[in-house]
Each structure stands twice: as C-alpha cells, then as structure tokens.
Design a protein around this motif. Structure first.
Motif, PDB file in Angstrom:
ATOM      1  N   SER A   1     -11.866  15.704  31.802  1.00 21.40           N
ATOM      2  CA  SER A   1     -12.034  17.158  31.965  1.00 21.40           C
ATOM      3  C   SER A   1     -11.790  17.932  30.669  1.00 21.40           C
ATOM      4  N   GLN A   2     -10.961  17.363  29.783  1.00 21.39           N
ATOM      5  CA  GLN A   2     -10.615  18.029  28.523  1.00 21.39           C
ATOM      6  C   GLN A   2     -10.173  19.477  28.784  1.00 21.39           C
ATOM      7  N   SER A   3      -9.306  19.635  29.773  1.00 19.59           N
ATOM      8  CA  SER A   3      -8.854  20.969  30.217  1.00 19.59           C
ATOM      9  C   SER A   3      -7.779  21.576  29.332  1.00 19.59           C
ATOM     10  N   SER A   4      -7.177  20.770  28.456  1.00 20.21           N
ATOM     11  CA  SER A   4      -6.102  21.289  27.598  1.00 20.21           C
ATOM     12  C   SER A   4      -6.655  22.233  26.541  1.00 20.21           C
ATOM     13  N   ARG A   5      -5.945  23.328  26.332  1.00 16.34           N
ATOM     14  CA  ARG A   5      -6.271  24.307  25.302  1.00 16.34           C
ATOM     15  C   ARG A   5      -5.003  24.550  24.490  1.00 16.34           C
ATOM     16  N   VAL A   6      -5.160  24.847  23.215  1.00 12.89           N
ATOM     17  CA  VAL A   6      -3.995  24.976  22.339  1.00 12.89           C
ATOM     18  C   VAL A   6      -4.140  26.188  21.432  1.00 12.89           C
ATOM     19  N   VAL A   7      -3.045  26.907  21.264  1.00 14.34           N
ATOM     20  CA  VAL A   7      -2.948  27.979  20.265  1.00 14.34           C
ATOM     21  C   VAL A   7      -1.866  27.537  19.283  1.00 14.34           C
ATOM     22  N   ILE A   8      -2.207  27.474  18.002  1.00 15.83           N
ATOM     23  CA  ILE A   8      -1.266  27.030  16.970  1.00 15.83           C
ATOM     24  C   ILE A   8      -0.829  28.244  16.159  1.00 15.83           C
ATOM     25  N   LEU A   9       0.470  28.457  16.081  1.00 16.54           N
ATOM     26  CA  LEU A   9       1.021  29.631  15.402  1.00 16.54           C
ATOM     27  C   LEU A   9       1.832  29.225  14.171  1.00 16.54           C
ATOM     28  N   PHE A  10       1.509  29.839  13.052  1.00 18.87           N
ATOM     29  CA  PHE A  10       2.277  29.679  11.823  1.00 18.87           C
ATOM     30  C   PHE A  10       2.677  31.067  11.326  1.00 18.87           C
ATOM     31  N   GLY A  11       3.588  31.099  10.369  1.00 23.62           N
ATOM     32  CA  GLY A  11       3.920  32.334   9.661  1.00 23.62           C
ATOM     33  C   GLY A  11       4.301  33.489  10.558  1.00 23.62           C
ATOM     34  N   GLU A  12       3.681  34.644  10.291  1.00 26.38           N
ATOM     35  CA  GLU A  12       4.004  35.864  11.030  1.00 26.38           C
ATOM     36  C   GLU A  12       3.699  35.726  12.518  1.00 26.38           C
TER      37      GLU A  12
END
Length: 198
Positions: free
Chosen positions: A45-56
C-alpha cells in the motif's frame, strides 16, 4: 562485519541529543527516505508519509508541542515538561510519521473482506517504517527517541507544515548527536516471552 541484529541492538532511545552530527543534512534526508521507501506494507500500500524537519522548522515543531502542553499541564508542574521539550529541541531534526487515510480507505473499498484489518495493518506499516528509520540513523551513530504527542498537536502541525488532511500523524522521531549513551537495557525472562514447538 556488523550483522543486521547488531544494528538492531545499536538502536536505543537516546534522550541526550545535540546538533553535532557528522553526516550532511541531504545524506540524512536520503537515509530517511530510503528506510521508509523500502519498509514493507500490507498489499504494498505504501501508505506511510513522512515530513522531515531541520533547523527552524524542527524548533517550530517542538515549540508547537511546548505551547500546546502549556495549556494542559498545571503551571506548577510545567518546568519538567518544558525541560523535556528543550531536550528534544536541542536535537538536529525530527521525522513526523504519517499514514495516508485515503490509501487505507481505497483498500477498504477495493477489498471489502479485509476492510476492518486495513487500519490495523496501516499501524503495522507505520511501525516498521519508524523502526527502519530509527535503526538506519543509529547505524550512522545518530541518536533518536520516538515520541507521541499526537493527536493534541495534529491540527496546528498540519496547518504549519501544509500537511494534507488525509495524512494522520502517528509518531515523531527526534534525532541528533549522541551526547550521552542510553542506560543499560534489561530484558524479561525468555521463558515468559517465547514458546518453541517441534
């Protein structure tokens, strides 16, 4: 040569983290993407979603958590909460793990016999992606700990980082340099946990 099990054993909850990571940001981003991309999911299904946060953006996220908790935690008990959020904010970045509910609903519609199982299998997929990412970071001596401030932060985080409405936040993996090792890990008795039959 380090075995796969050795890499799993290296992955621990590291709470004392900093920004002194040797690996470049784009390499960390690629590492996270590869770990999630190659994690298995039910029906692919590839249902995983990701938000990658760096810095501010990383600091902004943890400030959202802080200010949300400030409204909920009694003022006389907030100092400990504030210190914990400071320790997360001291890290290099945060990975927000989501599951896309549109994908789950589509599978429920397509395979009605398994409809009740797809939300459960989605949680499995997310957990595998989280574990794979955590272990991949640990392999590069990047410490991390998995946090769960959802659902109290979901709405503000979605608005701040333009997250689609169908994405459901499942966990937050904060990471950075290992400033202090994890404590010794204890294990329950194998006899209470495992059964083997021939």
């Amino acid at each position: 040569m380090t075995s796969f099990l050795d890499k799993i054993k290296q992955r621990r909850s590291i709470y004392a983290i900093g920004k002194n990571v040797a690996l470049e940001q784009d390499k960390i981003e690629d590492l996270i993407k590869d770990a999630v991309k190659h994690s298995p999911s039910s029906f692919n299904s590839q249902s995983s979603r990701v938000v990658i946060l760096f810095g501010e953006s990383h600091h902004k996220f943890w400030n959202i958590v802080r200010e949300t908790l400030r409204k909920m935690v009694p003022a006389d008990a907030f100092a400990g909460t504030n210190a914990k959020i400071d320790s997360f904010s001291a890290g290099l970045g945060t990975v927000l793990f989501y599951e896309d509910q549109k994908v789950i609903e589509g599978l429920q519609e397509q395979f009605k016999l398994y409809a009740d199982n797809f939300p459960v299998w989605s949680e499995h997929s997310s957990a595998i992606a989280q574990f794979a990412t955590w272990t991949a970071l640990a392999e590069h001596n990047i410490g991390a700990s998995l946090q769960h401030y959802n659902p109290i932060i979901d709405e503000e985080v979605a608005a701040t980082f333009d997250v689609p409405a169908s994405w459901k936040l499942r966990a937050q993996l904060v990471f950075g340099s290992v400033e202090a090792p994890a404590d010794e890990k204890s294990f329950m008795n194998d006899a209470e946990r495992f059964k083997t039959f021939n």
